[in-house]
Motif scaffolding. Structure first.
Motif, short mmCIF file in Angstrom:
data_model
loop_
_atom_site.label_atom_id
_atom_site.label_comp_id
_atom_site.label_asym_id
_atom_site.label_seq_id
_atom_site.Cartn_x
_atom_site.Cartn_y
_atom_site.Cartn_z
N ILE A 15 0.88 -1.17 0.00
CA ILE A 15 0.00 0.00 0.00
C ILE A 15 0.91 1.21 0.00
O ILE A 15 1.56 1.51 1.01
CB ILE A 15 -0.94 -0.01 1.22
CG1 ILE A 15 -1.81 -1.28 1.21
CG2 ILE A 15 -1.80 1.26 1.22
CD1 ILE A 15 -2.62 -1.49 2.47
N ILE A 16 1.00 1.85 -1.16
CA ILE A 16 1.94 2.97 -1.34
C ILE A 16 1.20 4.28 -1.14
O ILE A 16 0.28 4.61 -1.91
CB ILE A 16 2.58 2.93 -2.75
CG1 ILE A 16 3.24 1.58 -3.00
CG2 ILE A 16 3.58 4.09 -2.90
CD1 ILE A 16 3.68 1.37 -4.45
N GLU A 17 1.61 5.02 -0.12
CA GLU A 17 1.02 6.32 0.17
C GLU A 17 1.82 7.40 -0.55
O GLU A 17 3.05 7.45 -0.44
CB GLU A 17 1.03 6.59 1.67
CG GLU A 17 0.25 5.56 2.46
CD GLU A 17 0.39 5.69 3.97
OE1 GLU A 17 -0.56 5.31 4.69
OE2 GLU A 17 1.45 6.17 4.43
N LEU A 68 5.01 -3.10 8.52
CA LEU A 68 4.32 -4.32 8.16
C LEU A 68 2.87 -4.13 8.59
O LEU A 68 2.60 -3.77 9.74
CB LEU A 68 4.93 -5.50 8.90
CG LEU A 68 4.25 -6.85 8.75
CD1 LEU A 68 4.29 -7.32 7.30
CD2 LEU A 68 4.93 -7.87 9.66
N PHE A 69 1.93 -4.34 7.67
CA PHE A 69 0.53 -4.14 8.00
C PHE A 69 -0.09 -5.43 8.54
O PHE A 69 -0.49 -5.50 9.69
CB PHE A 69 -0.24 -3.60 6.79
CG PHE A 69 -1.66 -3.24 7.08
CD1 PHE A 69 -1.97 -2.36 8.11
CD2 PHE A 69 -2.68 -3.77 6.33
CE1 PHE A 69 -3.29 -2.03 8.40
CE2 PHE A 69 -4.01 -3.44 6.59
CZ PHE A 69 -4.31 -2.57 7.63
N ILE A 89 2.92 -1.21 4.34
CA ILE A 89 2.56 0.18 4.06
C ILE A 89 3.88 0.88 3.73
O ILE A 89 4.87 0.71 4.46
CB ILE A 89 1.86 0.85 5.25
CG1 ILE A 89 0.54 0.14 5.56
CG2 ILE A 89 1.64 2.34 4.97
CD1 ILE A 89 -0.16 0.63 6.82
N ALA A 90 3.88 1.60 2.64
CA ALA A 90 5.10 2.27 2.17
C ALA A 90 4.76 3.70 1.79
O ALA A 90 3.59 4.05 1.61
CB ALA A 90 5.68 1.53 0.97
N SER A 91 5.79 4.51 1.64
CA SER A 91 5.59 5.88 1.16
C SER A 91 6.50 6.10 -0.04
O SER A 91 7.50 5.42 -0.22
CB SER A 91 5.90 6.89 2.27
OG SER A 91 7.24 6.76 2.69
N SER A 130 -9.53 1.82 7.79
CA SER A 130 -9.94 1.82 9.20
C SER A 130 -8.75 2.10 10.10
O SER A 130 -8.84 2.86 11.08
CB SER A 130 -10.56 0.47 9.58
OG SER A 130 -11.79 0.28 8.93
N TYR A 131 -7.61 1.49 9.78
CA TYR A 131 -6.38 1.71 10.54
C TYR A 131 -5.95 3.18 10.44
O TYR A 131 -5.61 3.80 11.45
CB TYR A 131 -5.30 0.78 10.00
CG TYR A 131 -3.93 0.99 10.58
CD1 TYR A 131 -3.68 0.80 11.94
CD2 TYR A 131 -2.86 1.34 9.76
CE1 TYR A 131 -2.41 0.97 12.47
CE2 TYR A 131 -1.59 1.52 10.28
CZ TYR A 131 -1.37 1.34 11.64
OH TYR A 131 -0.11 1.51 12.16
N ARG A 132 -5.99 3.74 9.26
CA ARG A 132 -5.59 5.13 9.08
C ARG A 132 -6.56 6.11 9.74
O ARG A 132 -6.20 7.23 10.04
CB ARG A 132 -5.42 5.47 7.59
CG ARG A 132 -4.11 4.96 7.02
CD ARG A 132 -2.95 5.57 7.77
NE ARG A 132 -1.67 5.28 7.18
CZ ARG A 132 -0.62 4.89 7.89
NH1 ARG A 132 -0.72 4.71 9.20
NH2 ARG A 132 0.54 4.69 7.30
N GLN A 133 -7.78 5.66 10.00
CA GLN A 133 -8.76 6.49 10.70
C GLN A 133 -8.67 6.31 12.21
O GLN A 133 -9.49 6.85 12.95
CB GLN A 133 -10.18 6.18 10.21
CG GLN A 133 -10.40 6.63 8.78
CD GLN A 133 -11.72 6.15 8.21
OE1 GLN A 133 -12.47 5.43 8.86
NE2 GLN A 133 -11.99 6.52 6.98
#
Length: 156
Positions: A15-17, A68-69, A89-91, A130-133
């Protein structure tokens, strides 16, 4: 035990932010639809190295793995065969450019996801948003960790 010994195939998803949302790719190969960038682990490769390689191959982005998600392993998550995926999760900076197995690439927000999403990526993204919220991982993944979770684990 009868018959040939079989194992699930290991994969990674990233999941690239980026500015404006997360990167998704439209798959060139079946099953067709939109997906989180990722792919199969190569022999001799770590999941971290695989995540960096797949992100670069499919999106042209050089990513930084942030965390790691979760590991998703429902036997029906991939219609082709039993796979298990390690999700990171990556950026990254910049805009994705589709390459390799990706037909298109784009940046999407939670309220504007493309359709159809393939595999169990709809569930993974629901968990991610949901995690990001603010939902913590222990609460979020409790349904997967419960002993009878196979009966309650979301299937694509």
């Amino acid at each position: 035990m009868s018959g040939p010994y079989r194992n699930p195939l290991p994969t990674v998803d990233i999941i690239i932010e980026v500015a404006g949302g997360i990167v998704l790719i439209e798959r060139r190969n079946p099953p067709h639809g939109w997906a989180i960038p990722g792919g199969f682990l190569d022999w001799g490769e770590t999941v971290e190295a695989c995540a960096l390689r797949e992100a670069r191959e499919e999106t042209g982005l050089v990513v930084r793995l942030e965390e790691l998600f979760y590991v998703y392993s429902h036997p029906e998550r991939d219609p082709r065969h039993h796979t298990m995926t390690t999700v990171f999760i990556a950026s990254a900076e910049g805009m994705p450019v589709a390459a390799d197995d990706a037909k298109n690439a784009g940046v999407f927000s939670a309220d504007a996801l493309p359709a159809p999403l393939v595999f169990d990526h709809g569930q993974i993204l629901s968990d991610y948003f949901s995690y990001r919220q603010g939902e913590n991982k222990a609460s979020l993944f409790r349904r997967y960790l419960h002993p009878d979770s196979a009966a309650r684990t979301p299937v694509p």
